[in-house]
Design a protein around this motif. Sequence first.
Motif, mmCIF file in Angstrom:
data_model
loop_
_atom_site.group_PDB
_atom_site.id
_atom_site.type_symbol
_atom_site.label_atom_id
_atom_site.label_comp_id
_atom_site.label_asym_id
_atom_site.label_seq_id
_atom_site.Cartn_x
_atom_site.Cartn_y
_atom_site.Cartn_z
ATOM 1 N N GLU A 67 0.843 -1.199 0.000
ATOM 2 C CA GLU A 67 0.000 0.000 0.000
ATOM 3 C C GLU A 67 0.879 1.250 0.000
ATOM 4 N N PRO A 68 0.823 2.054 -1.063
ATOM 5 C CA PRO A 68 1.649 3.257 -1.129
ATOM 6 C C PRO A 68 1.248 4.302 -0.096
ATOM 7 N N PHE A 69 2.212 5.096 0.316
ATOM 8 C CA PHE A 69 1.937 6.284 1.116
ATOM 9 C C PHE A 69 1.567 7.417 0.162
ATOM 10 N N LEU A 70 0.666 8.263 0.599
ATOM 11 C CA LEU A 70 0.275 9.458 -0.153
ATOM 12 C C LEU A 70 0.463 10.679 0.734
ATOM 13 N N GLY A 71 0.789 11.804 0.117
ATOM 14 C CA GLY A 71 0.798 13.060 0.844
ATOM 15 C C GLY A 71 -0.581 13.692 0.791
ATOM 16 N N TYR A 72 -1.005 14.284 1.893
ATOM 17 C CA TYR A 72 -2.261 15.043 1.910
ATOM 18 C C TYR A 72 -1.913 16.446 2.369
ATOM 19 N N LYS A 116 3.761 21.118 -6.419
ATOM 20 C CA LYS A 116 4.537 20.041 -7.042
ATOM 21 C C LYS A 116 3.602 18.987 -7.640
ATOM 22 N N ASP A 117 4.018 18.424 -8.782
ATOM 23 C CA ASP A 117 3.241 17.340 -9.385
ATOM 24 C C ASP A 117 3.274 16.098 -8.516
ATOM 25 N N LYS A 118 4.486 15.745 -8.044
ATOM 26 C CA LYS A 118 4.647 14.607 -7.155
ATOM 27 C C LYS A 118 5.611 14.979 -6.039
ATOM 28 N N LEU A 119 5.432 14.327 -4.895
ATOM 29 C CA LEU A 119 6.301 14.592 -3.753
ATOM 30 C C LEU A 119 7.569 13.763 -3.836
ATOM 31 N N CYS A 120 8.599 14.277 -3.215
ATOM 32 C CA CYS A 120 9.864 13.563 -3.052
ATOM 33 C C CYS A 120 10.111 13.429 -1.553
ATOM 34 N N ASN A 171 -10.884 20.284 1.051
ATOM 35 C CA ASN A 171 -9.954 21.379 0.790
ATOM 36 C C ASN A 171 -8.504 20.919 0.733
ATOM 37 N N GLY A 172 -8.256 19.652 1.005
ATOM 38 C CA GLY A 172 -6.908 19.128 0.919
ATOM 39 C C GLY A 172 -6.605 18.623 -0.481
ATOM 40 N N VAL A 173 -5.321 18.449 -0.766
ATOM 41 C CA VAL A 173 -4.878 17.975 -2.080
ATOM 42 C C VAL A 173 -4.041 16.711 -1.896
ATOM 43 N N VAL A 174 -4.404 15.652 -2.620
ATOM 44 C CA VAL A 174 -3.679 14.389 -2.553
ATOM 45 C C VAL A 174 -2.480 14.432 -3.496
ATOM 46 N N LYS A 175 -1.315 14.034 -2.991
ATOM 47 C CA LYS A 175 -0.099 14.020 -3.798
ATOM 48 C C LYS A 175 0.546 12.633 -3.761
ATOM 49 N N GLU A 176 0.839 12.092 -4.931
ATOM 50 C CA GLU A 176 1.588 10.837 -5.000
ATOM 51 C C GLU A 176 3.076 11.138 -4.856
ATOM 52 N N PHE A 177 3.865 10.068 -4.608
ATOM 53 C CA PHE A 177 5.308 10.207 -4.487
ATOM 54 C C PHE A 177 5.994 9.794 -5.784
#
Length: 310
Positions: free
Chosen positions: A162-167, A177-181, A256-262
Motif C-alpha cells: 500500500e503506497p503512502f500518499l501526501g495530503y 509540485k506534481d509529485k512529492l519527493c 480542501n486538501g490535495v492528494v499528492k503521489e510520491f
Amino acid sequence: MTLTQLSYIVAVDKYRHFATAAQKIYITQPTLSMQIQKLEDELGVLIFDRSKSPVVPTAMGEEIVKQAKLILSGAKHIEDMVAVQGDSLKGTFRVGIIPTIAPYLVPLFLKPFINKYPDVELIFEEALTAEVLKGLNEDYFDVGIIATPTEQHMFEQDLFLEPFLGYVSSSHELVKKDKLCIDDLYKEDLWLLNEGHCFRDQTMKICKKNNEKRNKAPIIFESGNLETLKRLVEQDFGITLMPYLAMNDYDTRCENGVVKEFEDPVPSRKIRLVYSREFLKKNLIEAFAGVIKDSIPKELVSEDKAMVIE
C-alpha cells in the motif's frame, strides 16, 4: 464450573473492569458478576479483589485464570478441528486488525466474503500491532492484519503493498509540485498519529530529516485517528501522510486538501496476514486471504518501483 464462566473470568482479567469486560463480550454486567460470583462460591475462593481499581486477580485467582486460558484454548482447538472437516467452511473466525487498515480495507471485502462463505461468523476487533500479536499468542485471535514484520514465531502471508500518499493543505508550498519527493518532507511539518501506531513509526522513517529551515507551527496535535489528521489539513493546517486506501474514495469536490503521489521509488507499507497456528483453520485462512486479494484495487497488486517501509 462451565466454559462460559471461565471465559468471563478471562475477560475480566484482560480488561480489569467488570463493566468493560461485559461490554466487550456482549453481555450485561449483572450477568457477568453473577456468574463469576457463582464460580467463586463453587470453588470457595475469591478470584478477583474488587476493592481495588482497576480490579486485579488474587494470588489464587491468577493461577485459576492461567488454567482457564489453557482449558478454553483446548476447547477452541476441538471446535476448530471439527469446523475444518468437509468441503464447506464454517465456524467463528476472529480477526485482529490495526486501526489504520480496518476502516478502509474491511468494507472492500466484507460483503464478498459473507456472500461466498455464509456459514462463517466473522468477528473483527481493532487493536494496535502489539495487541494483535499478543492476542494471536493467546489464541484470542485466529488471524491478524498488520503492516509490519513480526519478530515472533508467526506465520505470515503478504496481502498487498500500500503506497503512502501526501495530503497537503491548499496553501502549502508543496501543493505546487506534481509529485512529492522524500527529501521534501520534514518531521516537524507533519501531523502524526499517537505513539504506538506503526504508521507513525513508518512516517518518521520516511521523513529522516529534522526541520532545520522552517519555523515550527504553533500547534502540537497528535491523534489516534487518521480522519482527524485529514480534517486538520482541510482546515488549511500543513501536511500529513496517508495510506492509499484511506484516500481511495477521496472526493476533490468536497474537500480542501490535495492528494499528492510520491515519485519513484514510492514509499509503501506491506500489509500482511499473520497467524500463530498453521494446522488449524488453514483452509479458512486461505479463503479469507483470497477474498481480500480479489477485493482490493488492482493498482495495489504490483510491487514495481516500490520502497517498502518497515
